[in-house]
Write an enzyme that holds these catalytic residues in place. Sequence first.
Site, PDB file in Angstrom:
ATOM      1  N   GLU A 103       6.012   0.074   7.339  1.00 32.32           N
ATOM      2  CA  GLU A 103       6.661  -0.067   6.029  1.00 32.32           C
ATOM      3  C   GLU A 103       5.897  -1.079   5.181  1.00 32.32           C
ATOM      4  O   GLU A 103       5.239  -1.973   5.709  1.00 32.32           O
ATOM      5  CB  GLU A 103       8.087  -0.596   6.225  1.00 32.32           C
ATOM      6  CG  GLU A 103       9.214   0.302   5.805  1.00 32.32           C
ATOM      7  CD  GLU A 103       9.263   0.747   4.366  1.00 32.32           C
ATOM      8  OE1 GLU A 103       8.242   0.761   3.664  1.00 32.32           O
ATOM      9  OE2 GLU A 103      10.368   1.106   3.938  1.00 32.32           O
ATOM     10  N   ASP A 107      13.501  -5.348   2.461  1.00 30.98           N
ATOM     11  CA  ASP A 107      14.260  -6.131   1.480  1.00 30.98           C
ATOM     12  C   ASP A 107      15.677  -6.294   2.034  1.00 30.98           C
ATOM     13  O   ASP A 107      15.919  -7.118   2.902  1.00 30.98           O
ATOM     14  CB  ASP A 107      14.186  -5.359   0.152  1.00 30.98           C
ATOM     15  CG  ASP A 107      14.791  -6.079  -1.029  1.00 30.98           C
ATOM     16  OD1 ASP A 107      14.125  -6.947  -1.597  1.00 30.98           O
ATOM     17  OD2 ASP A 107      15.937  -5.752  -1.399  1.00 30.98           O
ATOM     18  N   ARG A 170       0.621   0.201  -8.063  1.00 31.69           N
ATOM     19  CA  ARG A 170       0.271   0.451  -6.657  1.00 31.69           C
ATOM     20  C   ARG A 170      -1.209   0.213  -6.395  1.00 31.69           C
ATOM     21  O   ARG A 170      -1.613  -0.094  -5.276  1.00 31.69           O
ATOM     22  CB  ARG A 170       0.597   1.899  -6.264  1.00 31.69           C
ATOM     23  CG  ARG A 170       2.078   2.239  -6.288  1.00 31.69           C
ATOM     24  CD  ARG A 170       2.325   3.564  -5.569  1.00 31.69           C
ATOM     25  NE  ARG A 170       3.629   4.131  -5.864  1.00 31.69           N
ATOM     26  CZ  ARG A 170       4.762   3.785  -5.252  1.00 31.69           C
ATOM     27  NH1 ARG A 170       4.758   2.841  -4.331  1.00 31.69           N
ATOM     28  NH2 ARG A 170       5.900   4.355  -5.579  1.00 31.69           N
TER      29      ARG A 170
HETATM   30  P1  5GP Z   1      15.578  -2.129   1.286  1.00 28.44           P
HETATM   31  O1  5GP Z   1      16.286  -0.868   1.660  1.00 28.44           O
HETATM   32  O2  5GP Z   1      15.062  -2.903   2.456  1.00 28.44           O
HETATM   33  O3  5GP Z   1      16.414  -2.974   0.373  1.00 28.44           O
HETATM   34  O4  5GP Z   1      14.357  -1.717   0.402  1.00 28.44           O
HETATM   35  C1  5GP Z   1      13.322  -1.055   0.941  1.00 28.44           C
HETATM   36  C2  5GP Z   1      12.449  -0.415  -0.083  1.00 28.44           C
HETATM   37  O5  5GP Z   1      12.667  -0.931  -1.401  1.00 28.44           O
HETATM   38  C3  5GP Z   1      11.016  -0.746   0.218  1.00 28.44           C
HETATM   39  O6  5GP Z   1      10.459   0.189   1.103  1.00 28.44           O
HETATM   40  C4  5GP Z   1      10.380  -0.688  -1.149  1.00 28.44           C
HETATM   41  O7  5GP Z   1      10.033   0.622  -1.440  1.00 28.44           O
HETATM   42  C5  5GP Z   1      11.465  -1.145  -2.062  1.00 28.44           C
HETATM   43  N1  5GP Z   1      11.346  -2.580  -2.381  1.00 28.44           N
HETATM   44  C6  5GP Z   1      12.076  -3.607  -1.887  1.00 28.44           C
HETATM   45  N2  5GP Z   1      11.698  -4.769  -2.419  1.00 28.44           N
HETATM   46  C7  5GP Z   1      10.668  -4.481  -3.252  1.00 28.44           C
HETATM   47  C8  5GP Z   1       9.823  -5.285  -4.098  1.00 28.44           C
HETATM   48  O8  5GP Z   1       9.906  -6.521  -4.185  1.00 28.44           O
HETATM   49  N3  5GP Z   1       8.876  -4.622  -4.804  1.00 28.44           N
HETATM   50  C9  5GP Z   1       8.727  -3.273  -4.738  1.00 28.44           C
HETATM   51  N4  5GP Z   1       7.757  -2.739  -5.495  1.00 28.44           N
HETATM   52  N5  5GP Z   1       9.498  -2.485  -3.963  1.00 28.44           N
HETATM   53  C10 5GP Z   1      10.449  -3.081  -3.235  1.00 28.44           C
HETATM   54 MG    MG Z   2       8.868   1.325   1.152  1.00 28.48          MG
END
Ligand code: 5GP
Ligand code: MG
Length: 183
Positions: A103, A107, A170
């Site tokens: 991954e 987050d 990206r």
């Molecule tokens: P989660 O489900 O853990 O909250 O988020 C996972 C997904 O959210 C990551 O795979 C990513 O795609 C996106 N994401 C989370 N935090 C960030 C961030 O700070 N920047 C970006 N660009 N994407 C994030």
């Molecule tokens: Mg991701």
Amino acid sequence: METNVQVHDKEFELLLDEDAIAKRIRLMAIQLNVDYENRNPLFIAVLNGSFLFMADLMKEINLPCETEFIKVSSYHGTSSSGSVKDMMGMPANIKGRDIIIVEDIIDSGLTMQYILAEIYKLEPSSVAVCSLLFKPEALKVELPELTYVGFEIPNEFVVGYGLDYDGLGRNLNHIYRAISIEK
Ligand code: 5GP
Ligand code: MG
């Protein structure tokens, strides 16, 4: 040195430069090469954000391994929606395999929790998560599978090296964090 970049309406400042990222990935690969010695793991990268990380990591892996790619759509704008909508490309050959999920960032952890549940249904022999970035302060669930972390970062929005802000950024070589402007 001016290292800030503008993506859409936001300004970002340098957080991790490409040399630091490359060095860290080499160390993560060394660890994986040791931990999975004499096994042939199946690496499953989560698109789109992990595409550069997966590519650079795989160049340093010297195990007989396979690679697959899945896609999960769950994230819009700068805050996690928390609801995973769709998953595509889950490989069928998971049963009895050592799985390493690759991954870009963990987050809240909700996306990974969902992916893990889907993978466990297919009866792997083991599952580990390898994430380039991890925001410990944002984590909302337990993720004991998170074994390999490149960098723990503050709970701020980041772009670059595969990670986007509404589609852009990206292709940036470094990783940047959003500057919060409080006036
Ligand atoms: P989660 O489900 O853990 O909250 O988020 C996972 C997904 O959210 C990551 O795979 C990513 O795609 C996106 N994401 C989370 N935090 C960030 C961030 O700070 N920047 C970006 N660009 N994407 C994030
Ligand atoms: Mg991701």
